[in-house]
Design an enzyme around this catalytic site. Structure first.
Site, mmCIF file in Angstrom:
data_model
loop_
_atom_site.group_PDB
_atom_site.id
_atom_site.type_symbol
_atom_site.label_atom_id
_atom_site.label_comp_id
_atom_site.label_asym_id
_atom_site.label_seq_id
_atom_site.Cartn_x
_atom_site.Cartn_y
_atom_site.Cartn_z
ATOM 1 N N HIS A 114 52.167 10.254 -31.078
ATOM 2 C CA HIS A 114 51.258 8.803 -31.053
ATOM 3 C C HIS A 114 49.975 8.913 -30.021
ATOM 4 O O HIS A 114 50.239 9.280 -28.922
ATOM 5 C CB HIS A 114 52.135 7.679 -30.265
ATOM 6 C CG HIS A 114 53.232 7.342 -31.353
ATOM 7 N ND1 HIS A 114 53.153 6.232 -32.195
ATOM 8 C CD2 HIS A 114 54.584 7.650 -31.577
ATOM 9 C CE1 HIS A 114 54.150 6.033 -32.920
ATOM 10 N NE2 HIS A 114 55.141 7.041 -32.382
ATOM 11 N N GLU B 40 47.614 6.875 -30.330
ATOM 12 C CA GLU B 40 47.089 5.506 -29.306
ATOM 13 C C GLU B 40 47.530 5.169 -28.157
ATOM 14 O O GLU B 40 47.078 4.404 -27.571
ATOM 15 C CB GLU B 40 47.435 4.417 -30.745
ATOM 16 C CG GLU B 40 49.194 4.158 -30.733
ATOM 17 C CD GLU B 40 49.833 5.085 -31.866
ATOM 18 O OE1 GLU B 40 49.438 6.075 -31.781
ATOM 19 O OE2 GLU B 40 50.898 4.447 -32.238
ATOM 20 N N GLY C 186 56.409 3.372 -37.547
ATOM 21 C CA GLY C 186 57.417 2.157 -37.822
ATOM 22 C C GLY C 186 58.859 2.700 -37.535
ATOM 23 O O GLY C 186 59.080 3.687 -37.310
ATOM 24 N N CYS D 298 53.319 9.368 -36.929
ATOM 25 C CA CYS D 298 54.688 9.303 -37.101
ATOM 26 C C CYS D 298 55.430 8.688 -38.286
ATOM 27 O O CYS D 298 55.380 9.433 -39.066
ATOM 28 C CB CYS D 298 54.959 8.216 -35.803
ATOM 29 S SG CYS D 298 56.768 8.586 -35.145
ATOM 30 N N TYR D 299 55.864 7.466 -38.501
ATOM 31 C CA TYR D 299 56.434 7.058 -39.848
ATOM 32 C C TYR D 299 55.137 7.379 -40.815
ATOM 33 O O TYR D 299 55.571 7.596 -42.133
ATOM 34 C CB TYR D 299 56.868 5.759 -39.677
ATOM 35 C CG TYR D 299 57.537 5.324 -41.157
ATOM 36 C CD1 TYR D 299 58.874 5.339 -41.273
ATOM 37 C CD2 TYR D 299 56.897 4.727 -42.038
ATOM 38 C CE1 TYR D 299 59.518 5.226 -42.348
ATOM 39 C CE2 TYR D 299 57.401 4.512 -43.375
ATOM 40 C CZ TYR D 299 58.843 4.614 -43.375
ATOM 41 O OH TYR D 299 59.429 4.207 -44.526
ATOM 42 N N GLY E 151 41.762 -26.248 -23.160
ATOM 43 C CA GLY E 151 41.285 -25.843 -21.577
ATOM 44 C C GLY E 151 41.500 -24.394 -21.432
ATOM 45 O O GLY E 151 40.817 -23.995 -20.295
ATOM 46 N N GLY E 152 42.079 -23.714 -22.302
ATOM 47 C CA GLY E 152 42.312 -22.180 -22.267
ATOM 48 C C GLY E 152 41.189 -21.421 -22.726
ATOM 49 O O GLY E 152 40.214 -21.979 -23.188
ATOM 50 N N VAL E 153 41.032 -20.146 -22.694
ATOM 51 C CA VAL E 153 39.991 -19.213 -22.741
ATOM 52 C C VAL E 153 39.907 -19.316 -24.386
ATOM 53 O O VAL E 153 38.728 -19.243 -25.013
ATOM 54 C CB VAL E 153 40.244 -17.676 -22.604
ATOM 55 C CG1 VAL E 153 39.157 -16.760 -22.814
ATOM 56 C CG2 VAL E 153 40.274 -17.847 -21.142
ATOM 57 N N ASP E 154 41.086 -18.954 -25.054
ATOM 58 C CA ASP E 154 40.857 -18.936 -26.633
ATOM 59 C C ASP E 154 40.316 -19.991 -27.467
ATOM 60 O O ASP E 154 39.203 -19.962 -28.119
ATOM 61 C CB ASP E 154 42.293 -18.473 -27.315
ATOM 62 C CG ASP E 154 43.123 -17.376 -26.561
ATOM 63 O OD1 ASP E 154 42.463 -16.724 -25.910
ATOM 64 O OD2 ASP E 154 44.037 -17.564 -26.568
ATOM 65 N N LYS F 160 43.402 -10.415 -26.439
ATOM 66 C CA LYS F 160 42.911 -11.195 -25.358
ATOM 67 C C LYS F 160 41.912 -10.717 -24.775
ATOM 68 O O LYS F 160 40.709 -11.618 -24.594
ATOM 69 C CB LYS F 160 44.148 -11.311 -24.407
ATOM 70 C CG LYS F 160 43.884 -12.532 -23.300
ATOM 71 C CD LYS F 160 44.275 -13.878 -23.971
ATOM 72 C CE LYS F 160 44.098 -14.973 -23.162
ATOM 73 N NZ LYS F 160 44.611 -16.322 -23.511
ATOM 74 N N SER G 112 38.329 -22.341 -26.084
ATOM 75 C CA SER G 112 37.166 -22.523 -25.525
ATOM 76 C C SER G 112 35.981 -21.529 -26.046
ATOM 77 O O SER G 112 34.768 -22.030 -26.536
ATOM 78 C CB SER G 112 36.856 -22.325 -23.841
ATOM 79 O OG SER G 112 37.863 -23.300 -23.422
#
Ligand code: XMP
Length: 521
Positions: free
Chosen positions: A177, A179, A52, A79-80, A232-235, A377, A237
């Protein structure tokens, strides 16, 4: 399952990604969002404290809830997260000021190396004593005294306590980090934590997520009716297909046609859901309303507001027709809901939130179903595949709620929309036929409010210029322009100018984000 407490790092989301890649289910919560009771109820097998931007040496800086260290579960501070753990358990963290002590103060930003000096169960099978590991650092403060029971596992030139452990209590802290991809074995280190230290089995998959979600939705919804807005988008749908799997005909979808969609898009959505999935669908053609209200408007924010408000109005009318629905399903993703926690130097915390077109109007009477809230996504795409959706469909590029309206700077007219649709279709056709679609995050044409002089055949032309845009990105937050071959750009430009009356000049936008944005408005 693992709980990640977020202290506002830019890369917290990557921790979750790495865990899921390792087959571990996790959730990210803001560090101060949950009561002790909720944390106990969640029943984590381990807790990760993120990095952070704050400094633990500042008064009022954030701390992990004390229960984190009292639950008897393993804790991993990054880290933080490491620094606050050290502070809270009785160690010491200091800020170094280069100006006053005449050194670089131990600050490290970027690539660094740590030397492994002690063996620990967390490095088992990964790193041996005297190994030198590349890691990614980004810190100004550092630990200067360990709490009781801790020992040093690894050190770097700037951080003598770069990697620390209390093996007995299973508390671990790293200054670097793990990640980010610049720490090449970071994902493996997190896997050692979750698998070897916390005992996670690593068998979480998108198929298990799908099954868990179907069960959860059935439990949440019961026998009630649910409405789902399709964009009409992926999410949206994937949300609709998931809900249909869970509750069948209790679901009705609503598709508001704003008149701002790309060529053939509305027909494709309607036939996919009505005919292929057999989901009851209200297709509301509201293009006249949107285009009338947008006539003569050129300010980008005003356009967005008109579209947002009109969308809600039309959607609201459609829901009234469904009658007795109690729930509204939304394809909200994790990056849409993350409340970025910002620290303004004092104890106050500002929460920013992202609002999307088609968001819930105040006072709407529905309860929400948001099954994708924890996903990114690409994970939504994987879920779509797990639901049997066609790969080409789930790999579609993101498309903004306000549609083509924000790709026509200046006033929007039907004529301009038609010109833009034709150019956009050609551009995407070429991108697909050159096998480039999946390598690009988003690609589209922007129709500029600029006319330029040209010559075609023997005649003078005076037509619109357009800009091609294509970017690579992992999350839409930052982006680079896509490095097309000049021959590709030349081919697209020639086709657009020859085949689209109204455009006589094509340019390519090579702005990255930041400082630009992906869309032009
Ligand atoms: P920018 O242009 O801000 O866009 O770099 C980042 C991502 O967000 C999309 N975008 C939107 N999506 N409603 C949406 O649903 C909006 O108002 C909106 N504005 C931008 C954009 O396409 C890109 O993927």
């Amino acid at each position: 399952r693992i709980l990640i407490l977020d202290f506002g790092s830019q890369v917290t989301q990557l921790i979750a990604r790495r865990l899921r890649e390792n087959g571990v289910y996790c959730e990210i919560w803001p560090f101060n969002a949950a009561s002790d009771e909720r944390i106990y109820d969640f029943g984590p097998k381990g807790i990760i404290l993120s990095g952070g931007p704050a400094s633990v040496t500042d008064a009022g800086s954030p701390r992990a809830p004390d229960c984190v260290f009292a639950m008897g579960v393993p804790v991993f501070g990054i880290c933080y997260g490491q620094q606050t753990m050290v502070e809270q358990l009785g160690g010491k963290v200091e800020s170094h000021h280069a100006e006053t002590d005449g050194t670089d103060g131990g600050r490290e930003f970027g690539r660094a190396h740590i030397d492994i000096v002690t063996a620990s169960p967390i490095t088992d099978g990964l790193w041996t004593v005297s190994a030198k590991e590349q890691v990614w650092m980004s810190h100004g403060d550092r630990v200067t005294k360990l709490p009781a029971g801790f020992s040093v596992i690894g050190q770097s030139s700037g951080a003598p306590y770069a990697f620390i452990a209390n093996d007995e209590r299973r508390f671990y802290g790293v200054q670097f980090h793990p990640e980010v991809v610049h720490t090449p074995h970071g994902g493996q280190l997190l896997k050692n934590f979750t698998h070897k230290i916390c005992g996670c089995s690593g068998d979480w998959t998108m198929e298990s997520f799908r099954d868990e979600m179907i069960a959860k939705i059935r439990k949440q919804v019961g026998k009630e009716r649910v409405i789902c807005g399709l964009s009409g988008g992926v999410d949206s749908s994937v949300t609709a297909v998931l809900l249909h799997e869970a509750i069948g005909d209790q679901l009705t979808c609503i598709y508001v046609d704003t008149g701002l969609m790309r060529a053939n898009e509305s027909q494709q959505v309607v036939s996919l859901f009505r005919e292929h999935y057999n989901i009851p669908l209200i297709h509301e053609d509201a293009s006249d309303l949107f285009l009338t209200r947008l006539a003569g408007v050129s300010d980008p924010e005003t356009k967005r507001k008109i579209i947002g408000a009109s969308f809600i109005e039309v959607f609201d009318n459609c829901t009234a027709r469904v009658g007795d629905a109690a729930f509204l399903a939304q394809g909200t993703l994790y990056p849409d809901v993350i409340e970025s926690v910002s620290f303004t130097g004092g104890p106050s915390v500002t929460i920013k939130s992202h609002h999307n077109v088609g968001g819930l109007p105040e006072g709407m009477k529905f309860k929400l179903v948001e099954p994708l809230r924890e996903l990114f996504k690409d994970e939504v795409r994987a879920l779509g595949i797990a639901l049997g959706m066609h790969p080409d469909f789930v790999k579609r590029h993101p498309f903004p709620g306000p549609g083509l309206a924000i790709r026509i700077p200046g006033e929007i007219t039907r004529e301009k929309l038609d010109i833009l649709r034709k150019a956009d279709t050609i551009y995407l056709e070429e991108i697909r036929s050159h096998g480039l679609y999946d390598a690009i995050w988003q690609a589209f044409v922007v129709l500029l409010p600029v006319r330029t002089v040209g010559v075609m055949g023997d005649g003078r032309t005076y037509d619109y210029a357009c800009a091609l845009r294509a970017v690579t990105s992992t999350d839409g937050m930052t982006a680079d322009y896509f490095p097309f071959d000049h021959s590709f750009l030349g081919k697209v430009a020639t086709r657009i100018i020859n085949e689209v009356p109204g455009i006589n000049r094509v340019t390519y936008d090579i702005t990255s984000k930041p400082p630009g944005t992906i869309e032009w408005e």
